[in-house]
Design a protein around this motif. Structure first.
Motif, PDB file in Angstrom:
ATOM      1  N   GLU A  35       0.856  -1.183   0.000  1.00 14.96           N
ATOM      2  CA  GLU A  35       0.000   0.000   0.000  1.00 14.96           C
ATOM      3  C   GLU A  35       0.892   1.233   0.000  1.00 14.96           C
ATOM      4  N   ALA A  36       0.580   2.202  -0.859  1.00 21.68           N
ATOM      5  CA  ALA A  36       1.394   3.408  -0.971  1.00 21.68           C
ATOM      6  C   ALA A  36       0.517   4.646  -0.910  1.00 21.68           C
ATOM      7  N   GLY A  79      -6.097  -2.077   1.747  1.00 20.14           N
ATOM      8  CA  GLY A  79      -6.623  -0.873   2.376  1.00 20.14           C
ATOM      9  C   GLY A  79      -5.990  -0.547   3.718  1.00 20.14           C
ATOM     10  N   CYS A  80      -4.993  -1.287   4.134  1.00 20.87           N
ATOM     11  CA  CYS A  80      -4.299  -1.002   5.406  1.00 20.87           C
ATOM     12  C   CYS A  80      -3.377   0.195   5.157  1.00 20.87           C
ATOM     13  N   ALA A  81      -3.788   1.370   5.613  1.00 19.20           N
ATOM     14  CA  ALA A  81      -3.059   2.615   5.340  1.00 19.20           C
ATOM     15  C   ALA A  81      -1.666   2.593   5.959  1.00 19.20           C
ATOM     16  N   CYS A 108      -1.746  -4.795  10.738  1.00 23.42           N
ATOM     17  CA  CYS A 108      -1.762  -5.409   9.410  1.00 23.42           C
ATOM     18  C   CYS A 108      -0.497  -5.109   8.597  1.00 23.42           C
ATOM     19  N   GLN A 109       0.385  -4.272   9.102  1.00 23.50           N
ATOM     20  CA  GLN A 109       1.614  -3.911   8.389  1.00 23.50           C
ATOM     21  C   GLN A 109       2.758  -4.848   8.766  1.00 23.50           C
ATOM     22  N   SER A 157      -1.210   0.903  -5.351  1.00 27.48           N
ATOM     23  CA  SER A 157      -1.110  -0.263  -4.488  1.00 27.48           C
ATOM     24  C   SER A 157      -0.947  -1.495  -5.363  1.00 27.48           C
ATOM     25  N   VAL A 158      -0.175  -2.453  -4.879  1.00 21.87           N
ATOM     26  CA  VAL A 158       0.121  -3.663  -5.643  1.00 21.87           C
ATOM     27  C   VAL A 158      -0.278  -4.863  -4.804  1.00 21.87           C
TER      28      VAL A 158
END
Length: 173
Positions: free
Chosen positions: A79-80, A95-97, A104-105, A124-125
């Protein structure tokens, strides 16, 4: 006792050795001018190095996310978030900012870790369990007049290329 008739020194005195104050000031002035000329070049070199380091770290994080997705047998995301306070994170859920630390990171990188580098654009990939990615362009990073893009191949492999500016060791896009 005279040392040499050509020196014209009084008998018993030795010739003085060393630099005069004027000679020393001239040398310092020349060094200051040379340093002033070299400083912008060194600053640009440092800027390019920081940009390449950020792009290589993003490529490494993409490779790690790809590997971990296959190893764990579950899809993973990168996520970017571009902009002034940019960041990216390898996450276990979509969707984990990346802006704040969350469970979740797996790993996150923030703008303050790469001073002078901007994340101009990013997508996001998602990496499937077979290592394949769902997109082709991961991100565009910029520092000064140089711009690098991190592409992701169909098999999920990341590659860094230069969009703008010639950077040693980085092929053009």
């Amino acid at each position: 006792m005279a040392l040499s008739p050509s020196l014209d020194l009084p008998a018993g005195t030795l010739p003085r050795r060393g630099f005069t104050l004027i000679e020393l000031l001239v040398v310092i002035a020349v060094l200051a001018v040379l340093g002033t000329l070299a400083l912008p070049s060194m600053a640009r070199q440092l800027e390019r190095h920081r940009l390449q380091a950020a792009a290589q770290e993003l490529a490494a994080d993409l490779a790690e996310a790809r590997f971990e997705a296959a190893r764990r047998g579950v899809p993973l995301q990168l996520e970017a978030s571009p902009g002034a306070g940019w960041c990216w994170a390898v996450t276990t859920t979509a969707g984990c900012a990346c802006g704040t630390a969350q469970a979740c990171q797996l790993k996150s990188v923030h703008a303050d870790e790469h001073r002078g580098v901007q994340l101009v654009a990013a997508r996001s990939v998602r990496f499937d369990t077979d290592g394949r990615a769902d997109t082709g362009i991961g991100a565009v990073l910029e520092a000064g007049a140089n711009q690098l893009r991190v592409d992701i191949g169909t098999l999920g492999r990341a590659r860094v290329c230069s969009v703008r500016g010639a950077l040693p060791g980085t092929p053009a896009c």
